[in-house]
Write a protein that holds these residues in place. Structure first.
Motif, mmCIF file in Angstrom:
data_model
loop_
_atom_site.group_PDB
_atom_site.id
_atom_site.type_symbol
_atom_site.label_atom_id
_atom_site.label_comp_id
_atom_site.label_asym_id
_atom_site.label_seq_id
_atom_site.Cartn_x
_atom_site.Cartn_y
_atom_site.Cartn_z
ATOM 1 N N LEU A 74 -3.768 1.528 9.561
ATOM 2 C CA LEU A 74 -4.144 1.550 8.198
ATOM 3 C C LEU A 74 -4.881 0.194 7.688
ATOM 4 O O LEU A 74 -5.152 0.413 6.545
ATOM 5 N N SER A 104 4.755 19.424 -5.095
ATOM 6 C CA SER A 104 3.565 20.449 -5.066
ATOM 7 C C SER A 104 3.821 21.601 -4.097
ATOM 8 O O SER A 104 3.363 22.593 -4.426
ATOM 9 N N HIS A 105 4.385 21.133 -2.924
ATOM 10 C CA HIS A 105 4.559 22.016 -1.883
ATOM 11 C C HIS A 105 5.979 22.835 -1.838
ATOM 12 O O HIS A 105 6.297 23.686 -1.008
ATOM 13 N N ILE A 139 -7.105 2.077 4.897
ATOM 14 C CA ILE A 139 -6.524 1.971 3.512
ATOM 15 C C ILE A 139 -7.379 0.868 2.463
ATOM 16 O O ILE A 139 -7.000 -0.306 3.010
ATOM 17 N N MET A 141 1.526 4.872 -2.661
ATOM 18 C CA MET A 141 1.436 6.154 -2.566
ATOM 19 C C MET A 141 2.461 6.880 -3.200
ATOM 20 O O MET A 141 3.748 6.833 -3.179
ATOM 21 N N PHE A 164 4.253 10.046 -2.536
ATOM 22 C CA PHE A 164 4.578 11.257 -1.558
ATOM 23 C C PHE A 164 5.444 12.166 -2.314
ATOM 24 O O PHE A 164 5.308 13.360 -2.154
ATOM 25 N N PHE A 223 -2.387 8.234 5.725
ATOM 26 C CA PHE A 223 -1.088 7.914 6.033
ATOM 27 C C PHE A 223 -0.243 8.755 6.748
ATOM 28 O O PHE A 223 0.391 8.655 7.839
ATOM 29 N N LEU A 224 0.141 10.076 6.298
ATOM 30 C CA LEU A 224 0.723 11.043 6.921
ATOM 31 C C LEU A 224 -0.068 11.475 8.287
ATOM 32 O O LEU A 224 0.820 12.047 9.325
ATOM 33 N N TYR A 271 -5.917 19.064 0.264
ATOM 34 C CA TYR A 271 -6.431 19.564 -1.253
ATOM 35 C C TYR A 271 -5.382 18.713 -2.060
ATOM 36 O O TYR A 271 -5.939 18.437 -3.085
ATOM 37 N N ILE A 272 -3.945 18.835 -1.719
ATOM 38 C CA ILE A 272 -3.119 18.110 -2.730
ATOM 39 C C ILE A 272 -3.080 16.563 -2.551
ATOM 40 O O ILE A 272 -3.170 15.855 -3.564
ATOM 41 N N ALA A 273 -2.832 16.317 -1.305
ATOM 42 C CA ALA A 273 -2.808 14.843 -0.952
ATOM 43 C C ALA A 273 -3.874 13.995 -1.203
ATOM 44 O O ALA A 273 -4.989 14.323 -1.079
ATOM 45 N N ASP A 274 -3.892 12.915 -1.769
ATOM 46 C CA ASP A 274 -4.968 12.001 -2.154
ATOM 47 C C ASP A 274 -5.311 11.392 -0.668
ATOM 48 O O ASP A 274 -4.629 11.489 0.166
ATOM 49 N N TYR A 328 0.736 21.889 5.988
ATOM 50 C CA TYR A 328 1.380 22.230 4.649
ATOM 51 C C TYR A 328 1.918 23.672 4.657
ATOM 52 O O TYR A 328 3.269 23.665 4.417
ATOM 53 N N LYS A 384 0.966 -1.195 -0.094
ATOM 54 C CA LYS A 384 0.000 -0.025 -0.032
ATOM 55 C C LYS A 384 0.834 1.476 0.059
ATOM 56 O O LYS A 384 0.602 2.368 -0.738
ATOM 57 N N LEU A 409 -5.008 8.498 0.275
ATOM 58 C CA LEU A 409 -4.263 7.329 0.691
ATOM 59 C C LEU A 409 -3.155 7.977 1.501
ATOM 60 O O LEU A 409 -2.718 7.742 2.597
ATOM 61 N N GLU A 410 -2.529 9.092 1.037
ATOM 62 C CA GLU A 410 -1.338 9.886 1.566
ATOM 63 C C GLU A 410 -1.734 10.795 2.661
ATOM 64 O O GLU A 410 -1.067 10.475 3.505
ATOM 65 N N ARG A 415 5.166 13.409 -5.254
ATOM 66 C CA ARG A 415 4.090 14.384 -5.991
ATOM 67 C C ARG A 415 3.598 15.367 -4.705
ATOM 68 O O ARG A 415 3.524 16.604 -5.147
ATOM 69 N N VAL A 416 3.340 14.966 -3.733
ATOM 70 C CA VAL A 416 2.608 15.752 -2.729
ATOM 71 C C VAL A 416 3.929 16.722 -2.298
ATOM 72 O O VAL A 416 3.522 17.835 -2.141
#
Lengths: 212, 184
Positions: free
Chosen positions: B180, A66-67, B184, A58, A60, B126-127, B117-120, B44, A54, B122-123, A62-63
């Motif tokens: 998770l 973007s920041h 998940i 993911m 990360f 997890f975060l 808004y950016i993270a899906d 963020y 899983k 799943l992420e 990309r996340v």
């Protein structure tokens, strides 16, 4: 037995790296050779394997990407702004409040010092104040009840005499008789003319004064 | 200890004050610094600000870097210190606010909905779970899994024995997979 426990401990330490494929060759061989000897470790491997799969899905990167776009530009711009010479006036708003606070505290301290400077404490006077008051009982005996009544009457505020319409009419009659020479000025003495000052015409009043 | 690419960047920046060198350094480590900040502040926006602040500090102090450790570990220490200072300041300022302080502090440990808004999904989940882990477990997991640091390097950074780190790593993974599993 002890050997088995040691093997199990080592397997647990290697487990995450094994699942995440980060073990070197010798450790990987050791892990694969032994982990099936322990049922609970085998189960752990399966669960961590599912978690790892899983986690691998993911994105990360990309996340975080973007920041962190243009971070270098923002950092360099900020550094450039900071390195520019800045006017000393920019400190005024920052310093104003602490400066005012310091001035207020200084004034308060000064006032307090001055206040202390003018108060002189005379210890002898304080000692006198603390002495008991001795009352001479013979003086109290001389004051009888009549004296007290007089004292109260004297102290009480005098009530202003009120003059009603009848009295004014009576006064006017007296004045009319006086003006027509029907009565003498002494006749008016029976009546306290000065109480009616506000009600007597100025010319009449002057005539009375002259006659007296 | 220090890799040749980092060494070149540092030398170029120190001798010429080159913006190009600064940009290369920032681009190489921006995600690393951002990820650390995000784990500590769980926001963020704050993590972005902290990332910039850290790089300004790093570039201003690059001359002082003794190069007896890797640039990555030096960056990690600076970032963690900046994060700890930031969290402490935020707690103090929220203490003097009129709203419910305990709620403000609690929220620091969770992502607000608009921050996702950016993270899906799943992420995000997890975060969120990662930030809830105890610091040692969270950092061991992140530095080992995301940043590929060796146990020796992590041990230096966190001041924990290698054996202790391995135990922490396993515990972190166990907790995360447990949490998770259903979500998940």
């Amino acid at each position: 037995m002890e050997n088995q426990e040691q093997i199990k401990k080592k397997l647990l330490e290697l487990l995450p790296d094994y699942v995440f494929r980060r073990l070197d060759e010798s450790d990987r061989e050791f892990f694969e050779m032994h982990y099936k000897e322990f049922e609970d470790i085998e189960k752990e491997v399966e669960e961590v394997q599912i978690f790892f799969e899983k986690l691998e899905q993911m994105d990360f990167d990309r996340v975080f990407q973007s920041h962190t776009v243009n971070t270098s530009v923002k950092v360099l711009n900020k550094m450039e702004r900071k390195s520019r010479p800045q006017s000393s006036l920019r400190l005024v708003p920052k310093l104003a409040l602490p400066l005012i606070a310091v001035i207020v505290i200084f004034i308060a301290i000064q006032l307090d010092i001055r206040k202390g400077r003018y108060i002189k404490i005379d210890q002898a006077e304080i000692a006198k104040l603390s002495e008991p008051i001795i009352i001479d009982s013979s003086i109290i005996d001389e004051v009888n009840s009549q004296d007290l009544v007089r004292l109260i009457e004297y102290a009480a505020p005098q009530k202003e005499e009120e003059i009603d319409d009848e009295e004014i009419e009576e006064m006017n009659n007296y004045l009319a008789e006086f003006m027509n020479n029907e009565v003498g000025v002494n006749y008016l003495d029976e009546f306290n003319i000065y109480n009616y000052f506000d009600y007597i015409d100025e010319d009449i009043f002057q005539e009375i004064i002259e006659a007296k | 200890m220090i890799d040749s690419e980092d060494k070149n960047i540092i030398e170029e920046y120190i001798t010429n004050g080159s913006n190009n060198a600064a940009t290369r350094l920032i681009r190489k480590y921006e995600k690393f610094v951002f990820a650390i900040a995000l784990r500590y502040v769980a926001s963020y926006d704050d993590a972005e600000d902290l990332t910039q602040e850290v790089f300004i500090k790093v570039l201003n102090n690059l001359k002082k870097f003794k190069q007896d450790s890797s640039l990555k570990t030096w960056l990690y220490r600076i970032t963690v210190n900046a994060c700890i200072t930031f969290v402490r300041k935020k707690k103090i300022t929220s203490f003097f606010r009129l709203d419910d302080n305990s709620d403000v502090i609690k929220k620091q440990k969770e992502f607000s909905p608009e921050q996702y808004y950016i993270a899906d999904e799943l992420e995000r989940k997890f975060l969120n779970e990662l930030t809830k882990l105890p610091e040692k477990q969270r950092e061991t997991f992140a530095l080992r899994y995301f940043d590929n640091l060796s146990y020796e390097e992590i041990s230096q950074l966190l001041g924990t024995s290698v054996g202790g780190l391995k135990a922490n790593y396993f515990q972190a993974i166990k907790k995360l997979s447990e949490k998770l599993k259903s979500e998940i």
